[in-house]
Design an enzyme around this catalytic site. Sequence first.
Site, PDB file in Angstrom:
ATOM      1  N   CYS A 145       0.684  -1.223   0.113  1.00 16.72           N
ATOM      2  CA  CYS A 145      -0.021  -0.003   0.040  1.00 16.72           C
ATOM      3  C   CYS A 145       0.900   1.140  -0.127  1.00 16.72           C
ATOM      4  O   CYS A 145       2.372   1.165   0.154  1.00 16.72           O
ATOM      5  CB  CYS A 145      -0.692  -0.062   1.155  1.00 16.72           C
ATOM      6  N   ARG A 172       1.196   1.691  -5.959  1.00 13.31           N
ATOM      7  CA  ARG A 172       1.525   0.721  -5.035  1.00 13.31           C
ATOM      8  C   ARG A 172       0.177  -0.024  -4.279  1.00 13.31           C
ATOM      9  O   ARG A 172       0.137  -0.805  -3.464  1.00 13.31           O
ATOM     10  CB  ARG A 172       2.345   1.340  -3.780  1.00 13.31           C
ATOM     11  N   TRP A 189      -4.151  -1.777  -1.340  1.00 14.81           N
ATOM     12  CA  TRP A 189      -4.110  -3.039  -2.197  1.00 14.81           C
ATOM     13  C   TRP A 189      -4.570  -4.104  -1.160  1.00 14.81           C
ATOM     14  O   TRP A 189      -3.808  -4.575  -0.207  1.00 14.81           O
ATOM     15  CB  TRP A 189      -2.920  -3.397  -2.777  1.00 14.81           C
ATOM     16  N   ASN A 210       0.804  -0.335   6.102  1.00 15.83           N
ATOM     17  CA  ASN A 210       1.460  -1.385   5.051  1.00 15.83           C
ATOM     18  C   ASN A 210       1.870  -2.608   5.746  1.00 15.83           C
ATOM     19  O   ASN A 210       2.955  -2.365   6.668  1.00 15.83           O
ATOM     20  CB  ASN A 210       2.376  -0.622   4.389  1.00 15.83           C
ATOM     21  N   GLY A 211       1.656  -3.661   5.027  1.00 11.68           N
ATOM     22  CA  GLY A 211       2.072  -4.976   5.809  1.00 11.68           C
ATOM     23  C   GLY A 211       0.984  -6.010   6.095  1.00 11.68           C
ATOM     24  O   GLY A 211      -0.135  -5.658   5.725  1.00 11.68           O
ATOM     25  N   GLU A 246       9.940 -14.106 -20.064  1.00  9.67           N
ATOM     26  CA  GLU A 246       9.730 -12.656 -20.015  1.00  9.67           C
ATOM     27  C   GLU A 246       8.742 -12.129 -20.771  1.00  9.67           C
ATOM     28  O   GLU A 246       7.575 -11.331 -20.324  1.00  9.67           O
ATOM     29  CB  GLU A 246      11.087 -12.034 -19.738  1.00  9.67           C
ATOM     30  N   LYS A 277       5.153 -10.550 -19.490  1.00 12.57           N
ATOM     31  CA  LYS A 277       4.614  -9.118 -20.009  1.00 12.57           C
ATOM     32  C   LYS A 277       3.462  -9.035 -20.818  1.00 12.57           C
ATOM     33  O   LYS A 277       2.598  -7.997 -20.242  1.00 12.57           O
ATOM     34  CB  LYS A 277       5.852  -8.439 -20.902  1.00 12.57           C
ATOM     35  N   GLU A 329       0.485  -9.868 -18.309  1.00 11.51           N
ATOM     36  CA  GLU A 329       0.273  -9.032 -17.268  1.00 11.51           C
ATOM     37  C   GLU A 329      -0.483  -7.812 -17.639  1.00 11.51           C
ATOM     38  O   GLU A 329      -1.240  -7.495 -16.800  1.00 11.51           O
ATOM     39  CB  GLU A 329       1.909  -8.742 -16.867  1.00 11.51           C
ATOM     40  N   HIS A 376       5.857 -32.092 -27.365  1.00  8.56           N
ATOM     41  CA  HIS A 376       5.578 -32.747 -26.377  1.00  8.56           C
ATOM     42  C   HIS A 376       4.403 -32.508 -25.519  1.00  8.56           C
ATOM     43  O   HIS A 376       3.970 -32.622 -24.226  1.00  8.56           O
ATOM     44  CB  HIS A 376       6.879 -32.540 -25.018  1.00  8.56           C
ATOM     45  N   LYS A 413       3.154  -2.743  -7.961  1.00 10.31           N
ATOM     46  CA  LYS A 413       4.577  -2.496  -7.990  1.00 10.31           C
ATOM     47  C   LYS A 413       5.491  -3.355  -7.161  1.00 10.31           C
ATOM     48  O   LYS A 413       6.351  -3.999  -7.536  1.00 10.31           O
ATOM     49  CB  LYS A 413       4.517  -1.142  -8.108  1.00 10.31           C
TER      50      LYS A 413
HETATM   51  O1  M6R Z   1      10.649  -5.571  -7.051  1.00 12.92           O
HETATM   52  P1  M6R Z   1      10.988  -6.976  -7.581  1.00 12.92           P
HETATM   53  O2  M6R Z   1      12.032  -7.092  -8.569  1.00 12.92           O
HETATM   54  O3  M6R Z   1      11.411  -7.769  -6.272  1.00 12.92           O
HETATM   55  O4  M6R Z   1       9.562  -7.576  -8.069  1.00 12.92           O
HETATM   56  C1  M6R Z   1       9.630  -8.768  -8.304  1.00 12.92           C
HETATM   57  C2  M6R Z   1       8.237  -9.324  -9.313  1.00 12.92           C
HETATM   58  O5  M6R Z   1       7.026  -8.773  -8.576  1.00 12.92           O
HETATM   59  C3  M6R Z   1       8.121  -8.274 -10.678  1.00 12.92           C
HETATM   60  O6  M6R Z   1       9.445  -8.435 -11.260  1.00 12.92           O
HETATM   61  C4  M6R Z   1       6.895  -8.836 -11.251  1.00 12.92           C
HETATM   62  O7  M6R Z   1       6.876  -9.751 -11.787  1.00 12.92           O
HETATM   63  C5  M6R Z   1       6.656  -7.597 -12.491  1.00 12.92           C
HETATM   64  N1  M6R Z   1       5.540  -6.914 -12.392  1.00 12.92           N
HETATM   65  C6  M6R Z   1       6.562  -8.019 -13.727  1.00 12.92           C
HETATM   66  O8  M6R Z   1       6.667  -6.998 -14.592  1.00 12.92           O
END
Ligand code: M6R
Length: 612
Positions: free
Chosen positions: A2, A27, A74, A100-101, A485, A489, A492, A508, A607
Site C-alpha cells: 500500500c 503501490r 491494495w 502497510n504490511g 519474460e 509481460k 500482465e 511434447h 508494483k
Molecule cells: O521488485 P522485484 O523485482 O522484487 O519484483 C519482483 C516481481 O514482483 C516483479 O518483477 C513482477 O513480476 C513484475 N510486475 C513483472 O513485470
Amino acid sequence: MCGIVGYTGAKKASAILIEGLKKLEYRGYDSAGVALQHDGRLVINKAAGSVADLEKSLDGNYKSIKVGIGHTRWATHGRPTDENAHPHCSCSEEIAVIHNGIIENHHSLRQWLKEDAGHNFRSETDTEVLAHLVEEYYEGDLLEAVRKATAKVEGSYALVVISSREPGRLICARQDSPLIIGLGEGENIVASDIPALLAHTRKTKVLEDGEFASITPENVDIFNSEGKLLNREIFEITWDIEAAEKGGYDHFMLKEIMEQPAAVKETMRQRINTASGKVDLSELGLNGEELTRLEKIHIVACGTAYHAGLLGKAVIEELAGIPVEVDVASEFRYRNPLLKENQLVVVISQSGETADTLAALRLSRQKGLKVLAITNVVGSSVSREADEVLYTWAGPEIAVASTKAYLTQLIALYLIAIYFGEIRGNLAPETAAKLVKNLRALPEKLKKILSEESLSKLRKYCDHLSSWDSAFFVGRNIDYPVALEGALKLKEISYIHAEAYAAGELKHGPLALIVEGIPVIALITQKAVFEKTLSNIQEVNARGGAVFAITQEGFNDVTKQVESVFSLPPVEDILAPVLAAVPTQLIAYYTALARGSSVDKPRNLAKSVTVE
Ligand code: M6R
C-alpha cells in the site's frame, strides 16, 4: 504493497497528502483515505476507489488543516470496501492508523480486544486491531502507546498514527515495510516511498526495522525499540523529480522502455574501466580468493527478476564456469535448499522490498552464506540486509510491468559473469575484452530498436495479436528466458493468456493448441541452435500458426520461412537477450493499448509485493 503519506507543517495537509498518494498510487489501487487533525478531533474521509475519487470527495475542504495521514490500499485482509479502506480508527475516534504490511496474529488480538477489552470493530482488516491496541495502551503519550501496541504484534508493518489529543504529532513504526521521513523547513513528511517526498524535500531519514519516530513540524526524533533516542544521518536523494513522472509519454511503461538505452549505459558506467576495457566490480567486497573458491551460486528472485536470473545462470556458467541454481524466492524459502560453504546467494529485486526475496536473503544469511543483492532502490530492505549490493541504475520504475529494471538486471549479471570469469581465469582476457566492447555498444543498438520505424512495425503486428485471447512465445537456449519474460509481460498488461515454451518442448504437448492463425512469437537469435529453432517454427507453420520471429539482421533463412520478422541489429549471440527483450516489451505495450487495458496499473497487481 500500500502507499502511505503523513504530513505535519504549515501547509494545507489534505492537498499534500493527495499529491503524495497520487505518486504512490501504483503501490495500491483499490481504496484511499485520509485522517486530518482538526480542532481537537479527527476528520476521516475514505472510500473504495482511486485517489482522484478521494480528492473529489474532499472537494477542496479542510483548507486550514495542517496535519494528517493518507493511504492507498491494495487489499490483503478484507475486500476493497469503504469500511476496509484506511485510516482505521479507535472506538473513541481519537486515534487513526494507516498501515502497510500484514498483522499475522490479528485474529487472536481482535478476539482479545473485542471480548476482554470491549472494543468495537468496524472493518474486516488486520490493521484495525492496531488502532484499538494503541487506544488500549494510550495514557497520554502516543509514542509509548504505539511502542506497547507493536510489542503485541507479529508480522510486518509500516505505521503512521495520529491522535486528536496530540496536535501536530505523527508517530511512525517500522518492521519489514519501508518508511522514509522527508525533512522540511517547519514541516516534515513521511511516506512509504521516495516519489511522494520529492516535491517537498531531498533530505531524508530512513526508519529501520524495529524503530519508531515522533514527527512534529520542527523535529524528527527516531527511537529504538527500548525507547533510546538515535542519531540518524541525513540521506540526500539525488533523483530528479522529473525522473519520477511520465516525461511526456502516455504511460510510465513506454517512458521506461524508452529510457532503457540510458539505464543500461548508467548501469555499466563506472563499472567498466574505459582505459583498460575491463569490468571492475571492486565495489563489491568479494576478494579474488573468495571468488576462486566459489563452487556454486544460487540466484533467487520473483517474477521478472527471476527471468533475469535464468539468463544469469546461463551467462555465469558460460563465462565464469560456476554452476548456478535459480529459484523462485517463494519456493526457495520453503524447500530447505542445500546451502553450503563456498557458495554465494545472489538475490535480484527491482524494489528491494519483495517479501519472499527478502525472506530468502535472510534465510541464506542465517545459514551462513554471503548474499549479493542486485537491486534498483538505494536504502531498500534488500540493499540494507545483503552483504554486498550491486545497484542497477535504472532510476525509479513506476509502471507495474518491469522493463528498464529488467534490462539493467541483465547488464548487472553480465558484469558479474565477466568479472568473476576473469578473476577465476575462466575467461580469456581477449574474450572478456571483446564482450566488454560489445556490451558498451548495446545502448546505441537499443536506440535503433526504439526508432519510430520499429515501433510502427510492432504496432501493426499488435493489431493482429490483440484480437486473440491466447498466444505462445518460444525460444531455445538463452532465447528461452526471453520468451518467458515476453509471455509474462503480455499476460500482465494485455490479459491475453500467453505461454512460453522451450521451442523443443512444443511437440511434447503444446503443439496440440496450434490452430489456424494463433499468434506464436519465436525468438531465434542464437546461431548454435538456429536450425533447430527454425525446424520448430516450421512445425508451427505446418499447423497454420502465425509466427512472428524476433531474430538478428543477417539471419536470412528466418525471413524465408516466416511472414513477419523483427530483426535486431547484429549482436554477439550471448548479448542478444538484452536487445530481444525490447520488442517483446513493446508487443505487450501496444497490445494492451489496442485492447484498452490499464497499462501502468494492471488489474490485481501491485508494483512492490511486500507481503507473502
Ligand atoms: O521488485 P522485484 O523485482 O522484487 O519484483 C519482483 C516481481 O514482483 C516483479 O518483477 C513482477 O513480476 C513484475 N510486475 C513483472 O513485470
